[in-house]
Design a protein around this motif. Structure first.
Motif, PDB file in Angstrom:
ATOM      1  N   ASP A 366      11.004 -71.151  41.774  1.00 13.65           N
ATOM      2  CA  ASP A 366      10.069 -70.352  40.968  1.00 13.65           C
ATOM      3  C   ASP A 366      10.732 -69.780  39.717  1.00 13.65           C
ATOM      4  O   ASP A 366      10.067 -69.114  38.921  1.00 13.65           O
ATOM      5  N   ASP A 367      12.016 -70.030  39.556  1.00  9.61           N
ATOM      6  CA  ASP A 367      12.745 -69.481  38.411  1.00  9.61           C
ATOM      7  C   ASP A 367      12.803 -70.515  37.288  1.00  9.61           C
ATOM      8  O   ASP A 367      13.296 -71.632  37.501  1.00  9.61           O
ATOM      9  N   PRO A 368      12.295 -70.202  36.090  1.00 13.56           N
ATOM     10  CA  PRO A 368      12.250 -71.190  35.002  1.00 13.56           C
ATOM     11  C   PRO A 368      13.628 -71.750  34.639  1.00 13.56           C
ATOM     12  O   PRO A 368      13.772 -72.955  34.408  1.00 13.56           O
ATOM     13  N   THR A 369      14.633 -70.898  34.598  1.00 13.14           N
ATOM     14  CA  THR A 369      15.985 -71.371  34.257  1.00 13.14           C
ATOM     15  C   THR A 369      16.505 -72.311  35.326  1.00 13.14           C
ATOM     16  O   THR A 369      17.060 -73.385  35.024  1.00 13.14           O
ATOM     17  N   ALA A 370      16.336 -71.929  36.571  1.00 15.41           N
ATOM     18  CA  ALA A 370      16.809 -72.768  37.668  1.00 15.41           C
ATOM     19  C   ALA A 370      16.072 -74.105  37.681  1.00 15.41           C
ATOM     20  O   ALA A 370      16.683 -75.163  37.915  1.00 15.41           O
TER      21      ALA A 370
END
Length: 383
Positions: A366-370
């Protein structure tokens, strides 16, 4: 210049010499009793060294009575210098030596006074002169002992520095056989040879880093900077480093196996070129993607390990299946129908695999960077 023992009655030697064996034994036993821990640890050698030192000291004090000679000629002084050095080698500080000398001074004064008193009447002035002489003489013994202790500590510090430089050089250069590298870090007190975290620092901070991270790191000084190599452990964790390196223009490389320390240092150097430095430390792990996009294979490998390590325990076929599903899901912006069509599987199969991925990767999905980093790693994996 008058020496304190020059005022000691010259007949002390004749009165005291026959009593020397008894005095030596009494003083040696008193010193051992006052320091039972040291005596039990060092055993017979300790007792023998104490007896020898007391014998040499008392014989010299008797010879000095009524003379203006220096307290300790070089051969005798070296006995007590060696005694201090031995204490340093046993990792004992000056407290034992100084305590032993205080005990010896008290008993020496008593032995000298009793020897004179048994041969003739003794005046108060003579007792005072004896007290001054024993105190000054024992001060000379203490000076020789502490000199030996200090010399040995300096020698040990020099040897320790040499070992630390060797360990730093082996890790920084790379390519050392495992047994050679393990021997080098064992010699500086590291319990194991595991992962290493490099930290780039300005050259003028080398000495401070060497002091602050003495037990956990080695420092290599270079022309343009200094490299601190930290062994894995609590002090090499990010929160601890963020606090310890604040305001030091530091660049913290990734934690990699010791054999990959040169690559970790190179990534820190590339991050310093790309990002620069500032008051807060720069952590290379925050910039793996930027480095990978600039063609740094080491950054891509580190990023892959960081993002996909949760899948390492799976069977190869199962791992490959989940990675293929994850890449398709990321490319199709989470559309399960599109993933199912691309992979020729039922949408429920996609749901099952995604639930499994969520169990393994947690909030990363759910993390954009990840998600961006996962897609980068998976795309490069196919190329």
């Amino acid at each position: 210049m008058t020496t304190p023992w020059q005022r000691v009655p010259s007949d002390l030697a004749a009165a005291m010499r026959p009593r020397l064996p008894t005095a030596v034994r009494a003083i040696a036993e008193a010193v051992a009793e006052a320091n039972p821990g040291s005596a039990e640890t060092a055993g017979e050698k300790f007792n023998r060294d104490v007896r020898t030192a007391v014998q040499v000291a008392l014989e010299r004090f008797v010879d000095l009575a009524g003379t203006g000679e220096p307290a300790l000629p070089p051969p005798i002084r070296e006995v007590f210098v060696a005694l201090g050095a031995a204490e340093a080698r046993e990792n004992r500080g000056p407290e034992f030596l100084l305590g032993a000398l205080r005990t010896a001074a008290r008993l020496l004064l008593r032995a000298a006074s009793q020897s004179l008193a048994e041969s003739r009447p003794v005046t108060v002035d003579e007792i005072i002169d004896l007290s001054d002489a024993t105190s000054a003489f024992v001060d000379e013994l203490a000076s020789a002992c502490t000199d030996g202790l200090a010399r040995q500590l300096r020698e040990q510090a020099g040897e320790g520095d040499r070992r630390r430089r060797r360990a730093a050089d082996l890790l920084l250069r790379g390519g050392a056989p495992a047994d050679v590298a393990r021997e080098a870090v064992t010699a500086i007190g590291w319990p194991a040879l595991d992962r290493v975290v490099p930290v780039l620092l300005p050259a003028d901070q080398a000495r401070d880093a060497r002091f602050r991270f003495a037990a956990d790191g080695v420092v290599a000084e270079r022309a343009r900077d200094a490299v601190l190599l930290l062994r894995s452990g609590p002090r090499a964790e990010r929160p601890a480093l963020a606090e310890a390196l604040a305001g030091r223009a530091a660049v913290v490389g990734p934690s990699l196996p010791w054999s990959e320390a040169p690559e970790a240092v190179r990534l820190a150097e590339r991050a310093a070129e790309l990002i620069g430095t500032g008051p807060e430390p720069v952590f290379v792990e925050d910039h793996f993607a930027a480095l990978a996009l600039r063609g740094e294979p080491g950054a891509l490998a580190a990023l892959s390990s960081r993002r996909l390590s949760a899948l390492d325990g799976l069977r190869p076929g199962q791992r490959e299946q989940l990675l293929t599903t994850l890449q398709s899901w990321l490319r199709h912006w989470g559309s399960r129908a599109a993933v199912a069509a691309e992979l020729f599987v039922h949408p429920q199969t996609v749901s099952y695999r995604l639930n499994r991925l969520r169990d393994l990767l947690g909030p990363d999905l759910d993390d954009p960077t990840a998600r961006f980093e996962l897609l980068l790693v998976l795309t490069q994996r196919r190329n």
